[in-house]
Design an enzyme around this catalytic site. Structure first.
Site, PDB file in Angstrom:
ATOM      1  N   SER A 162       0.814  -1.211   0.000  1.00 55.25           N
ATOM      2  CA  SER A 162       0.000   0.000   0.000  1.00 55.25           C
ATOM      3  C   SER A 162       0.856   1.274   0.000  1.00 55.25           C
ATOM      4  O   SER A 162       1.598   1.522  -0.938  1.00 55.25           O
ATOM      5  CB  SER A 162      -0.957  -0.039   1.192  1.00 55.25           C
ATOM      6  OG  SER A 162      -1.929   0.960   1.117  1.00 55.25           O
ATOM      7  N   ASP A 212      10.978   4.968  -9.588  1.00 52.97           N
ATOM      8  CA  ASP A 212      10.678   5.585 -10.883  1.00 52.97           C
ATOM      9  C   ASP A 212      11.506   6.827 -11.147  1.00 52.97           C
ATOM     10  O   ASP A 212      11.845   7.133 -12.307  1.00 52.97           O
ATOM     11  CB  ASP A 212       9.193   5.941 -10.959  1.00 52.97           C
ATOM     12  CG  ASP A 212       8.316   4.741 -11.275  1.00 52.97           C
ATOM     13  OD1 ASP A 212       8.866   3.623 -11.394  1.00 52.97           O
ATOM     14  OD2 ASP A 212       7.087   4.909 -11.405  1.00 52.97           O
ATOM     15  N   LYS A 235      -0.606  -3.961  -3.647  1.00 53.70           N
ATOM     16  CA  LYS A 235      -1.894  -3.313  -3.355  1.00 53.70           C
ATOM     17  C   LYS A 235      -1.891  -1.922  -3.978  1.00 53.70           C
ATOM     18  O   LYS A 235      -1.224  -1.004  -3.497  1.00 53.70           O
ATOM     19  CB  LYS A 235      -2.134  -3.202  -1.855  1.00 53.70           C
ATOM     20  CG  LYS A 235      -3.479  -2.545  -1.521  1.00 53.70           C
ATOM     21  CD  LYS A 235      -3.657  -2.388  -0.022  1.00 53.70           C
ATOM     22  CE  LYS A 235      -4.999  -1.748   0.311  1.00 53.70           C
ATOM     23  NZ  LYS A 235      -5.095  -0.349  -0.173  1.00 53.70           N
TER      24      LYS A 235
END
Length: 543
Positions: free
Chosen positions: A283, A294, A308
């Site tokens: 999460s 990223d 999740k």
């Protein structure tokens, strides 16, 4: 004629079925409740029936939409706000006795004169010895209304009679950071357990402290971090990313897209960073990890995270209960959805760990193949990353099968390790403190006696627990680490010492430290020039 009547009956049944099939679902639910109330053989608790119906409805949607009762909401709010009214101790249940194993040096228990090793015999006049109470039951007795005292009857080894203490309950911070410390002269470590309202404030303070001690590189440990408040994850990302960097974006069922950006107020935007994750990282911690990966800001080490990528919205009901409803999907800055599939139902969804273990994914690298449709590229170095089921690490670390074994789980749940550690510390506290004045001395020089390990294995085996034989060196080492970890927490005031002991034996921790100590290797990971599938068995190297 007979045949005609049969056909007519079937036709009427179909017409009746068709008419009823168009029934308003809301009215249908009300009618169902009324039929149960009027016809069930026993008296019906309407609230229980309605609660069960709501839970069933939400359970049919996705694995994370759920119904939360009033009582559960209160407990969750306590955890998310990061505070509760208590007395500032940790305790352990040993042979049906409640022993104080840790004291907050700034808390009310310390000011009242309680000591580590004291046995709590009575709480507000009620005996808790020999009652078979569980940890949660004792905790509820100790916690309570802020500003209201709790009366404790305490047995202390050095005193012949029971001692009595009136300890005023105060607001106790339940911190989201497990521990933070300097591993070496320039490498810091922070373990984050949950994302709560206090997380950003704690992280800011920890980073300032470590930087003042000389930190230029950091290990951020998100292993077993199951998430929490998404706002807190954005706040932590802000500590490491420059201003106006996308942390993640969400998309609702109607296609509305919201971007969540950094504010540029962080403490550690340029130093080398390694993030530790595992199969229980989920999460909000996946949001953070995905953003750092990223933007090529951190080397991610460990195993594929939980997966999740659904965002829940809390919708309150008039009685104080809440429907936690999945209202959007979130995506990492490169456009990855990290939500794993859930089409086979909730039970199948949460058995993913067993499948990963059985397939070899958790013990060996190279067991996952993603289709090209899930391929994305990082935003700076254009490295390949994948969506569709968790965050893939840049460096795979196999799971420690001893730590995740059924035998160790049973052994730890039996309390034998805690009891052995506590008994040893109680009997030798003075000599241990005299010999190891602080944790660093204890951590560097103390070795668990082989006899203690033998006794635990022998005792557990006699009681029917199936443990590895005494000759199993991996098992012996695992038990010894757990014993030393628990002893450290019982010996020294403060928190996080047990985790520090476990880190010394952790392959993931050792690999992170070695990567940070080798600038060329660190840069190769962020440039996409290093293998991602080879497991590491590096020893910890301190400089």
């Amino acid at each position: 004629m007979k045949r005609a009547k049969i056909l007519w009956s079937v036709l009427m049944l179909l017409i009746s079925y068709s008419a009823h099939a168009q029934m308003n679902p809301k009215i249908k639910l009300q009618d169902a409740l009324k039929l149960i109330q009027d016809n069930y053989v026993d008296p019906v608790n309407d609230e229980q029936v309605v609660d069960a119906a709501i839970k069933a409805m939400l359970g049919s949607l996705d694995p994370h939409s759920s119904y939360i009762s009033r009582e559960e909401i209160e407990a969750m709010n306590e955890q998310m706000t990061g505070s509760f009214a208590g007395i500032g101790i940790s305790f352990a249940m040993v042979a049906d006795s409640t022993f104080i194993t840790g004291i907050n040096p700034d808390g009310p228990a310390a000011r009242a004169g309680l000591q580590v090793g004291d046995r709590i015999n009575m709480v507000d006049g009620a005996s808790i010895f020999g009652k078979g109470l569980k940890n949660q039951e004792v905790m509820r007795m100790l916690r309570g209304e802020k500003g209201k005292a709790v009366k404790l009857g305490v047995i202390r080894k050095s005193q012949p009679d029971q001692l009595e203490f009136n300890v005023m309950r105060e607001q106790i911070a339940e911190l989201s950071i497990n521990t933070s410390y300097m591993v070496s002269k320039n490498v810091g470590y922070i373990s984050l357990a949950i994302f709560s309202q206090s997380t950003r404030r704690e992280m800011d303070a920890a980073l300032k402290k470590l930087k003042a001690l000389g930190m230029t590189k950091l290990i951020l440990d998100l292993q077993s971090n199951g998430g929490g408040l998404v706002e807190a994850a954005i706040g932590v990302a802000d500590e490491f990313l420059a201003k106006d960097k996308l942390v993640f974006y969400s998309v609702t069922n109607s296609g509305v897209k919201d971007n969540y950006m950094t504010g540029g107020f962080g403490q550690f935007m340029t130093g080398d960073l390694v993030v530790l994750i595992d199969e229980s990282t989920a999460s909000s911690s996946e949001i953070l990890t995905g953003a750092l990966q990223d933007w090529d800001r951190a080397v991610v080490i460990g195993r594929r995270s939980f997966g999740k990528g659904l965002m829940q919205k809390g919708l309150g009901l008039s009685d104080g209960s809440v429907i936690k409803l999945t209202a959007a999907r979130y995506y990492t800055p490169s456009g990855r959805s990290i939500q794993k599939p859930y089409t086979k139902g909730k039970t199948d969804y949460f058995e993913d760990f067993n499948r990963r273990m059985a397939s070899g994914e958790l013990t060996e690298g190279g067991h996952i193949n993603f289709p090209d449709s899930l391929k994305h590229t990082t935003l700076i170095s254009k490295r390949t990353v994948y969506g569709g089921g968790g965050i893939m690490p840049d460096k795979f670390i196999p799971i420690d099968t001893a730590l995740y074994s059924a035998w160790l789980n049973k052994l730890m749940n039996s309390g034998r390790v805690t009891q052995a550690a506590f008994s040893y510390v109680q009997q030798n506290r003075k000599s241990l403190i005299d010999k190891y004045a602080d944790f660093d001395a204890f951590d560097h020089s103390f070795k668990v006696d082989d006899q203690m390990t033998d006794q635990i294995i022998t005792s557990a085996t006699k009681q029917g627990l199936k443990l590895p034989p005494v000759t199993d060196q991996v098992a012996r080492k695992t038990i010894a680490v757990e014993l030393k970890a628990e002893m450290a927490d019982m010996l020294y005031l403060g928190k996080g010492y047990a985790l520090r002991v476990r880190n010394e034996a952790s392959t993931a921790f050792g690999t992170a430290l070695n990567i940070l100590n080798n600038q060329k290797v660190y840069n190769q990971f962020l440039e996409g020039k290093s293998s991602t599938n080879n497991s590491s068995t590096s020893k910890i190297t301190k400089k």
